[in-house]
Write a protein that holds these residues in place. Structure first.
Motif, PDB file in Angstrom:
ATOM      1  N   ARG A 135      38.722  42.370  47.832  1.00  0.00           N
ATOM      2  CA  ARG A 135      37.247  42.633  47.597  1.00  0.00           C
ATOM      3  C   ARG A 135      37.109  43.628  46.514  1.00  0.00           C
ATOM      4  NH1 ARG A 135      34.010  42.137  53.801  1.00  0.00           N
ATOM      5  NH2 ARG A 135      33.930  40.129  53.011  1.00  0.00           N
ATOM      6  N   ARG A 136      37.531  45.186  46.332  1.00  0.00           N
ATOM      7  CA  ARG A 136      37.123  45.993  45.258  1.00  0.00           C
ATOM      8  C   ARG A 136      37.965  44.805  44.152  1.00  0.00           C
ATOM      9  NH1 ARG A 136      38.271  49.281  49.030  1.00  0.00           N
ATOM     10  NH2 ARG A 136      40.629  49.978  48.211  1.00  0.00           N
ATOM     11  N   PHE A 137      39.063  44.784  44.159  1.00  0.00           N
ATOM     12  CA  PHE A 137      40.086  43.653  42.918  1.00  0.00           C
ATOM     13  C   PHE A 137      38.953  43.090  42.434  1.00  0.00           C
ATOM     14  CE2 PHE A 137      43.135  40.987  41.376  1.00  0.00           C
ATOM     15  CZ  PHE A 137      43.757  41.545  40.419  1.00  0.00           C
ATOM     16  N   PHE A 138      38.685  42.106  43.784  1.00  0.00           N
ATOM     17  CA  PHE A 138      38.088  40.266  43.815  1.00  0.00           C
ATOM     18  C   PHE A 138      36.508  40.776  42.359  1.00  0.00           C
ATOM     19  CE2 PHE A 138      34.130  36.799  44.370  1.00  0.00           C
ATOM     20  CZ  PHE A 138      35.605  35.859  43.845  1.00  0.00           C
ATOM     21  N   SER A 139      36.158  41.820  42.684  1.00  0.00           N
ATOM     22  CA  SER A 139      34.702  42.544  42.424  1.00  0.00           C
ATOM     23  C   SER A 139      34.777  42.879  40.581  1.00  0.00           C
ATOM     24  CB  SER A 139      34.063  43.272  43.259  1.00  0.00           C
ATOM     25  OG  SER A 139      32.413  43.540  42.656  1.00  0.00           O
TER      26      SER A 139
END
Length: 155
Positions: A135-139
């Protein structure tokens, strides 16, 4: 049956229970008594064993570790590596998180993907960390793309 022919009593029942659980769930039970009693009773009946023998199955020793290796090999699975976790994080951010942010759905996607790749999934805690990381990477990736597009007046 070939896999259990050299095992006796509680070891035979424990191995058979792990084998059937893994066959159905593509993972090992988290706790000894995660396998329902009715399933244990059914397996014990097929093996002509007392279902109470399962309580004696050593959940911590060398035997269960060997059993897990045998079961993984039988089904063509392997344990995950750091690289597998990194690839799963990338896969989630590229193919799942763009369309679905529901934590329950994401976890199901992760388990299904591990099954497709014939990888034994890690612990629930490690899967949660993997999802948070994705999720952090996607964000971060989406914020970068947004900034890039805004810079050139594409949005």
């Amino acid at each position: 049956m070939e896999l259990i022919e050299n095992k006796f009593d509680e070891t035979r029942l424990g191995f058979a229970a792990l084998l059937k659980f893994f066959q159905h769930e593509a993972r090992f039970p988290k706790q000894k008594f995660e396998i329902p009693r009715t399933i244990l009773a059914y397996i014990a009946k097929q093996l002509s064993l007392d279902p109470n023998l399962y309580a004696k199955y050593d959940w911590e020793g060398r035997s269960i570790k060997r059993h897990r290796v045998q079961i993984r090999e039988f089904f063509g699975f392997r344990e995950i590596t750091v690289q597998d976790v990194e690839e799963m994080t990338q896969w989630l951010s590229e193919y799942v998180l763009y369309h679905d942010q529901d934590p329950t759905h994401i976890e199901t996607f992760v388990h299904n993907r591990f099954r497709e790749l014939k990888l034994e999934p890690p612990s629930t805690d490690r899967i949660d960390r993997l999802i948070r990381s994705a999720r952090r990477f996607f964000s971060t990736a989406n914020n970068t793309n947004f900034t890039y597009l805004a810079q050139f007046n594409f949005i």
